[in-house]
Structure formats: C-alpha cells, structure tokens
Scaffold this motif. Structure first.
Motif, PDB file in Angstrom:
ATOM      1  N   LYS B   3       0.883  -1.275   0.221  1.00 56.33           N
ATOM      2  CA  LYS B   3      -0.158  -0.040  -0.008  1.00 56.33           C
ATOM      3  C   LYS B   3       0.796   1.216   0.069  1.00 56.33           C
ATOM      4  O   LYS B   3       1.969   1.312   0.563  1.00 56.33           O
ATOM      5  CB  LYS B   3      -0.892   0.030   1.121  1.00 56.33           C
ATOM      6  CG  LYS B   3      -2.153  -0.570   1.062  1.00 56.33           C
ATOM      7  CD  LYS B   3      -3.306  -0.094   1.685  1.00 56.33           C
ATOM      8  CE  LYS B   3      -3.370   0.524   2.944  1.00 56.33           C
ATOM      9  NZ  LYS B   3      -3.843  -0.178   4.194  1.00 56.33           N
ATOM     10  N   LYS B   5       1.969   4.575   1.358  1.00 54.35           N
ATOM     11  CA  LYS B   5       2.165   5.156   2.829  1.00 54.35           C
ATOM     12  C   LYS B   5       3.065   6.401   2.863  1.00 54.35           C
ATOM     13  O   LYS B   5       3.959   6.801   1.976  1.00 54.35           O
ATOM     14  CB  LYS B   5       3.005   3.917   3.517  1.00 54.35           C
ATOM     15  CG  LYS B   5       3.024   3.866   5.186  1.00 54.35           C
ATOM     16  CD  LYS B   5       3.646   2.638   5.633  1.00 54.35           C
ATOM     17  CE  LYS B   5       5.069   2.998   6.073  1.00 54.35           C
ATOM     18  NZ  LYS B   5       5.705   1.913   6.715  1.00 54.35           N
ATOM     19  N   GLU B 180       4.884   3.946  -2.196  1.00 53.75           N
ATOM     20  CA  GLU B 180       4.409   2.479  -2.400  1.00 53.75           C
ATOM     21  C   GLU B 180       5.810   1.705  -2.320  1.00 53.75           C
ATOM     22  O   GLU B 180       6.628   1.583  -3.243  1.00 53.75           O
ATOM     23  CB  GLU B 180       3.712   2.120  -3.489  1.00 53.75           C
ATOM     24  CG  GLU B 180       3.228   0.953  -3.696  1.00 53.75           C
ATOM     25  CD  GLU B 180       2.391   0.664  -5.231  1.00 53.75           C
ATOM     26  OE1 GLU B 180       1.445   1.450  -5.360  1.00 53.75           O
ATOM     27  OE2 GLU B 180       2.661  -0.136  -5.618  1.00 53.75           O
TER      28      GLU B 180
END
Ligand code: SF4
Ligand code: SF4
Lengths: 99, 397
Positions: B3, B5, B180
């Motif tokens: 994901k 971040k 990512e």
C-alpha cells in the motif's frame, strides 16, 4: 579475448578494473630503471646495524653479502635517498646516475 | 503490491537500501542527506539488517571504505551531498576504474561559498567525469525505486560500475510523500544476491589498483569509456523489467505532453514536477509547449534525447548550475553536443535557475517561455540568463 598482463595490451585485453590477477608481477616489472641517483656505501664506516634495511621503502636492501654488510638490489632501488637519511653513521651517499 | 504510505523520502531511501540487503554502509552525515544514513544506522543497530555500518571521519574516508568493502566483495551503499561529494572527488574515479559497483544516493545541494545547504545541481555537475552511472529521481517514489534498480544494473556482469542516484536536497529529501514501498519478497525476486565477479581473497590473491604506466593508462581509460557507454543496454533492460513487474516504468529520457509542441522545456530532477504542472496550465491556455527531462545522465542518452526533441523548434533548457567564466549551464552544453551539426536542430535558449535553493515558480516558467517564443519569432537572446538575478546581467547597462 585473452587477458594480457604485460607489454602493450589492447583495451579489451585488460583485466577487469585493470587488476593484477597473478601475484608476483614485480618479479618481471623491474622498477629500478627510473632512478636518477643511486646510494653508494662506504662500508668501512658501516656498523651492520641494519637500520637501512628496515627503512628502505622498496625493501631492496639486505645484509646479503658474505661479510654481512648491507647491499641494495639495484633492479628495484628507486633512488629515494631514505637510506642515506636514516643511516646514523653517515656511510651512505647518493651519486647521480650517468645514463 | 504494497500500500502507499506517507513517509519522508530520506527514510524511504534508507528502507529501500536495507531491503537490498547491503553488507556495508560507510557514510558521514551531511545536510540534507543526514536522515538517510541516520535511519540506516538505526536499522543496523536494531538488528533488522545484518550489515557493517562504518561511521567514518569524513566523506573521503566514507568513499575509501566503500571502495575497500566493495573490493572485498560486499554489497556497499553510501549517501552524501554537496561538500561531501566534493570531498569524495578523487576516490570517485577510483571506484569506477576498479569497477566496484557501489550505490550512492546524493541529496543534491549547492556548493560553498557562501555556505548554502539548499538545493541546486552544482555538486553533481562538477562530478560528470568520474566514470559512474548517474541517474536522477524527481520524487521520493522514484528515488526508492531507483536505489533497488541501481544495485541490479550496477552489479550486472556486463556493467560492474558504481551508481549515483540523485535526488534534490530538502525539496525532495525532506518531503513526506505517499510512497509505495516494494516488499522484501518483491525485492528478492527482482534483485539477485550479489555475486562479485572479482574480489580480494587471500586464497586467490589479486592486486586491485596497481600503477598504470603511460603504455597502459590510455587503454584503461578506453575500457572505462566503453563499459559506461555499453551500460546503457543493461540499464534500460533493468528499467523495463522493473516496469513490467511493478507498474512503474522509468526511461532514460522522459517526456511530458511533447506531441506537436513547438517549444520544449528541458529540466532535470525535482523541478520537473513544477514544470509539468506549469505545462498543464500553458496547454490549457492553448500554448504548444511540452517538457523533456534527462533521467539518465551518465551514460548520456543522446539518441533518446534526439528522438524526444524531434520536431521541436526551440528548447528552453533549465540548468541548476553553470560554469563561471565558461559556456553557461552544463545541461545546455551537452545538448548542444548532442544536436550540433544536425539539420533542422532546434534553437536553444539557456536559463540557469534555482541556484542555492531559490524557488522557481510558474512566473519564472512564464518568463522563460516568453523568451523561447521570442526566439521562435526570430529574436536573439543572450548566451544564457540567470533567472531572478537582481541587478541585471553582466555586461548589461
Ligand atoms: S635509495 Fe631508497 S630505494 Fe634505494 S636503497 Fe636507499 S632507501 Fe632503498
Ligand atoms: S644504516 Fe648505515 S650503519 Fe646501519 S647497516 Fe645500514 S649502512 Fe650500515
């Protein structure tokens, strides 16, 4: 293409990063030929202390003579004069190379 | 796929290097690179990365220890900036000539004096001749991705060269960005374990870095030239493979909205992001303008650049450094080298902008574009212009 470690290799014949791959290359690369002056011993003043053999950056001085006095290997002596400076009896002097 | 971040770019770079399982980090902290090495020191101290962190006494020592570590067969990483890079100068040539594939990130910063910790490209541009691969990241995502790729193409058997990954100090290094990160598993499949081609080994002794007498030095330099130019292929292969696997594709020369543009801006590094936003505005106002950016700087991707500017009539080149008393900005000079003698080559208008962290905004791009347009209409301009300089140009009344 084979790797050539001496002479005049083409660029593709050089080893990776120009490394020396076989140890002992100084045996055939005699480095004494760029010397402009040479150390000369007055052995009668020499006390055989061996200090010159320790300080020679080429490690080319040894007490190799039969009478155990020091002698430089002139195929490797680069004429730096350090032995002259370190010998405290003052028995070594530099003499200009003629040619 | 992991994901996105929010993270500080310097931290992301340190984590990326850590995922590459580096064996040795030898570094000296310098603004604005500090967070990269501080975080790596943490990672090593916490036992998350089994590496030797060498806290050296200077950047000269940092690079020397990197060369030694790489010569011993270790995967080696470091980071620096500005004065630190300058202090490494002489060892940089040795690292490339000995073919030690070190990876170094450089948080680009101006050189003193006057002392200035902010961003420009005077540090990197004075190190163009050191024989390293040099590649530019424009943001944190790219910087983290390029670190991983740098190990792969630098260590490629056909390459074996050190790599500098450049990213702008502060405006990129200290920004918190959605990034990512690759996972450990992804990095593992992309980057093979390091298998040095040649190393210092007491059981199979070799000498690295012996004297190169006049009869050999020329050939040694030619070998360095050939391997760096030929690195282009393996670099592009690696960038393409990365793109296929992870969906983020990097090219040696990047373009933005260049189709049918009469005028192209040329930029490098973080300023490109501002330039892209400016291009969007100009396009919305009906201007036929686009953008070209060098990502790869060494080897110079001359063919890609020629292709990228095909059809353009004026290039407005934005340099972040210049050669005092010399020919102006380095990027513009190298573009002239690429295009010289080519029939129908575009005119070049040169700007030196953003020195020592001076902000370059839309108004500056508006001005540059206005001048480029005037050249398109047949006007002549000074050899190069230092953007925003107060007091007018040298030689002007
Ligand atoms: S001159 Fe220098 S190299 Fe020659 S023997 Fe003396 S110390 Fe050794
Ligand atoms: S240093 Fe002088 S005295 Fe001592 S061994 Fe050498 S030449 Fe002789």
């Amino acid at each position: 293409m084979t790797i050539r470690q001496s002479g005049t290799p083409k660029w593709k014949e050089l080893a990776l990063g120009n490394a020396v791959l076989v140890p002992g290359s100084s045996r055939h690369n005699r480095t004494g030929d760029w010397r402009s002056s040479r150390p000369i011993w007055k052995l009668e003043q020499c006390v055989k202390c061996g200090v010159c053999t320790v300080f020679c950056p080429e490690g080319c001085i040894a007490m190799r003579r039969a009478d155990a006095y020091p002698e430089a290997d002139m195929e490797y002596c680069k004429g730096c004069g350090i032995c002259v400076n370190e010998c405290f009896t003052g028995c070594i002097a530099m003499q200009e190379e003629k040619e | 796929m992991a994901k996105r971040k929010g993270m500080e770019v310097s931290i992301a770079i340190a984590e990326a290097a850590s995922m590459c399982n580096v064996d040795v980090v030898s570094a000296y902290p310098i603004t604005p690179q500090t967070h990269v090495v501080e975080h790596l020191a943490d990672i090593v101290a916490d036992g998350e990365l089994d590496a030797e962190f060498i806290p050296v006494e200077s950047e000269h020592a940092a690079m020397s220890a990197c060369v030694g570590a790489a010569a011993a067969g270790a995967r080696t990483f470091t980071a620096t900036a500005s004065q630190g890079l300058a202090l490494m100068h002489e060892i940089l040539f040795i690292a490339s000539s000995l073919r030690t594939p070190i990876v170094m990130v450089v948080a680009n910063r101006a050189l003193s004096a006057p002392i200035n910790i902010w961003n420009d490209h005077s540090d990197v541009m004075t190190e163009r001749d050191v024989g390293w691969i040099q590649i530019f990241a424009e943001n944190g995502q790219e910087a983290a991705d390029l670190v991983v790729q740098a190990f792969r193409f630098g260590e490629d058997k056909r390459v074996l060269l050190p790599v500098m990954v450049h990213f702008d100090g502060f405006v990129v290094s200290h920004v918190v960005e959605p990034i990512e990160m690759l996972t450990h598993a992804e990095v593992k499949t992309f980057l093979p374990d390091y298998a040095p081609q040649q190393k210092l080994d007491i059981d199979a002794p070799i000498s690295m870095g012996p004297v190169g007498i006049p009869a050999v030095y020329t050939e040694a330099k030619m070998a360095g030239e050939a391997v760096l130019r030929d690195a282009y292929g393996p670099i592009v292969e690696c960038l393409d493979d990365f793109g296929k696997r992870f969906g983020r594709t990097y090219k040696p020369v990047e373009t933005y909205r260049r189709e049918d543009a009469d005028i192209l801006l040329v930029t490098m590094g973080g300023i490109s992001e501002t330039a892209m936003t400016w291009v969007d505005r100009a396009r919305a106002a009906g201007e036929k303008v686009g953008l070209v950016r060098f990502r790869l700087w060494r080897p110079l991707p001359d063919k890609d650049f020629k292709e990228a500017v095909k059809g353009a009539r004026v290039l407005a080149v934005v340099d972040r450094h210049f050669s005092p008393g010399g020919p102006g900005g380095p990027v513009a000079q190298e573009i002239k080298y690429i295009l010289y003698g080519q029939k129908g080559a575009p005119s070049i208008v040169e700007f030196v902008a953003g020195l020592g962290g001076r902000d370059v905004g839309f108004a500056d791009f508006d001005n540059m574009y206005k001048k480029a347009k005037a050249v398109l209409g047949g006007a002549t301009v000074p050899p190069f212009e230092i953007v925003q300089v107060r007091g007018g140009h040298h030689g002007e009344a």
